[in-house]
Scaffold this active site. Structure first.
Site, mmCIF file in Angstrom:
data_model
loop_
_atom_site.group_PDB
_atom_site.id
_atom_site.type_symbol
_atom_site.label_atom_id
_atom_site.label_comp_id
_atom_site.label_asym_id
_atom_site.label_seq_id
_atom_site.Cartn_x
_atom_site.Cartn_y
_atom_site.Cartn_z
ATOM 1 N N ARG A 178 0.174 47.164 33.862
ATOM 2 C CA ARG A 178 -1.043 47.951 34.070
ATOM 3 C C ARG A 178 -1.452 48.534 32.731
ATOM 4 O O ARG A 178 -0.796 49.456 32.233
ATOM 5 C CB ARG A 178 -0.788 49.052 35.087
ATOM 6 C CG ARG A 178 -2.055 49.707 35.633
ATOM 7 C CD ARG A 178 -1.748 50.739 36.707
ATOM 8 N NE ARG A 178 -1.119 50.164 37.893
ATOM 9 C CZ ARG A 178 -1.749 49.442 38.819
ATOM 10 N NH1 ARG A 178 -3.042 49.217 38.709
ATOM 11 N NH2 ARG A 178 -1.107 48.957 39.854
ATOM 12 N N SER B 75 -6.449 37.351 42.359
ATOM 13 C CA SER B 75 -7.068 37.872 43.556
ATOM 14 C C SER B 75 -8.386 37.153 43.698
ATOM 15 O O SER B 75 -9.111 36.995 42.718
ATOM 16 C CB SER B 75 -7.281 39.358 43.343
ATOM 17 O OG SER B 75 -8.058 39.877 44.366
#
Length: 425
Positions: A275, A353
């Site tokens: 992240r 995704s």
RNA sequence: GGAGAGGUGUCCGAGUGGCCGAAGGAGCACGCUUGGAAAGCGUGUGUAUCGCAAGGUACCGGGGGUUCGAAUCCCCCCCUCUCCGCCA
């Protein structure tokens, strides 16, 4: 955004959908505001009609007194219109504010649930990599090989930034080119997008450029933001246009940097490259007719699978539950790669995704096409990650680690890299 | 960043206060013509929104303003082009 008339006509379904997604939105208030706004429109239109009629009477020559009377009448109408308009404006603002909180409807097959554990695993490729030694995480591996520098980046730019170094740089380029070759083969138009976009485009795509919880960096005083994904500039590509689907759906691939504030995100599972505030991503984007979007969604998912399968990375595919979809998505599939260094014994970590946003983004962006009856209807948009380099690096490096700390490069990537392994050193 | 010129429908392009949702042309669609095509002729050809409908309203880059009335006048912004400056 959802169509207001649709919300009104399908109020119960919209409310159920909001509940399934665990979102805060008031569909009933939207309907009330919509009705109120329409009332204003009717009133204002009537006054404007009177104004136009009155003005039309004055076209020809006429005597002074009659003209003066008409002018007085016109002035009265003008005042009434501006009074109504300023009242209507407030309603409009409220409607827009409340309306934009309403999420897209969800696919009937999307699992209903609140958080990631409610996602359904629907496919699995390969099995979690096993090592005859204790697996290391990518931070340890990369720092030992001088492939990344978080400390200096923290001093220069802040935490969650990084310098990629040496072979890691070439690996980023190789993964980028590898993905682009596959996308070109599948008929995508390749682009490198702007890394900055206007706020309207952000909003149209369903991103919130402002607010404490916004993940977006706004550029002060410019009305623009750093993009969080190429989905934004790609979605905006046809904003306000009528697109031509006579040759089939429009497929675009975008290479961009992604900037994310990630305010408040921390912890073991956000470690290292997982992240970060900036990374490179190769994104797929599709514009389709309404009836083609489900099939296109499957195609995007298959391309994602092709990329990671061919790299030899074990992964599973999950059907994302309603609570985890995000407002614009109708359905979403995530690929989760096996990351041997994640957690204590390795774990799945999201690497791609793909979402079918149906007409939710295209409505506000104003992207339409002519259907078979020649009517302009709102297009469907879809997006999918081909590869997010930072997480791609994690999966390649952690799965390719050797006992001596060196990294074996996936076979398919070797021609793109120019080397078979990194280290040991 | 400075100076200038622009932005009108799918496209080109006219329009400097009411007769303009907007001339003309191209394109497109349909019809006629043709053995078939081209050319030609004729007709049609925006979107959004409110309304059961009739119909109304809005839209000439975006937003404000002036006016009884704005594509047209004024202000701000965005974008394009030319020149200059700066720069990779």
């Amino acid at each position: 955004m959802l169509d207001y008339k649709f919300i009104k006509d399908n109020l119960e379904a919209v409310k159920a959908n909001i509940a399934n997604r665990f979102m805060q939105a008031d569909a009933e208030m939207v309907v009330a505001l919509y009705d109120k706004r329409n009332g204003f429109i009717v009133e204002i239109d009537e006054q404007r009609r009177l104004r136009n009629e009155n003005a039309a009477k004055m076209k020809g020559p006429m005597d002074q007194a009659a003209r003066q009377a008409l002018i007085e009448e016109g002035k009265k109408i003008k005042e009434e219109i501006s009074r109504l308009e300023s009242e209507a404006e407030e309603t409009l603002k409220l409607l827009d504010m409340e309306g934009s909180k309403i999420p897209n409807m969800a696919h009937p097959d999307a699992p209903v649930g609140k958080e990631d554990k409610d996602n359904t695993e629907i496919a699995r490729f390969g099995e979690p990599t096993k090592f005859p030694f204790k697996a290391k995480d990518h931070v340890e591996l990369m720092e030992a090989l001088d492939l990344v520098d978080f400390e200096t980046a923290a001093r220069v730019s802040g935490s969650k930034f990084y310098y990629l170094k040496n072979e890691a740089v070439l690996l980023e380029m190789a993964l980028t080119r590898y993905a682009l070759d596959i996308l070109q083969k599948h008929g995508f138009t390749l682009t490198i997008t702007p890394d900055i976009a206007r706020e309207e485009i952000l909003e149209g795509t369903g991103f919130n450029p402002r607010g404490a919880e916004s993940n977006i960096y706004a550029l002060e005083g410019t009305g623009t933001c750093l993009i969080g994904t190429a989905e934004i500039p790609l979605g905006g590509y046809y904003a306000g246009q009528i697109v031509d689907f006579s040759k089939g759906p429009i497929l675009m691939a975008g290479v961009s940097h992604c900037f994310r504030r990630e305010a408040g995100a921390a912890g073991q599972y956000s470690k290292g490259l997982y992240r970060v505030h900036q990374f490179t991503k190769i994104e797929m984007f599709a514009f389709t007719r309404a009836e083609d979007s489900d099939a296109m969604h499957m195609k995007l998912r298959e391309i994602e699978e092709e990329i990671f399968r061919s790299l030899g990375i074990p992964f599973r595919v999950v059907d994302t539950c309603t609570g985890d979809l995000g407002a614009p998505a109708y359905r979403k599939f995530d690929l989760e790669a096996w990351m041997p260094g994640r957690g204590d014994e390795g774990d799945w970590g999201e690497i791609t995704s793909t979402s079918n946003c149906t007409d939710f983004q295209a409505r506000r962006l104003g992207i339409r096409y002519k259907n078979d009856e020649g009517k302009n209807v709102i297009a469907h948009t879809l997006n999918g990650t081909a590869i997010a380099i930072s997480r791609g690096l994690i999966s390649v490096i952690e799965n390719g680690q050797q006992e001596d700390g060196s990294i074996r490069i996936p076979e398919k990537l070797v021609p793109y890299c120019g080397f078979e392994k990194i280290g040991p050193r």
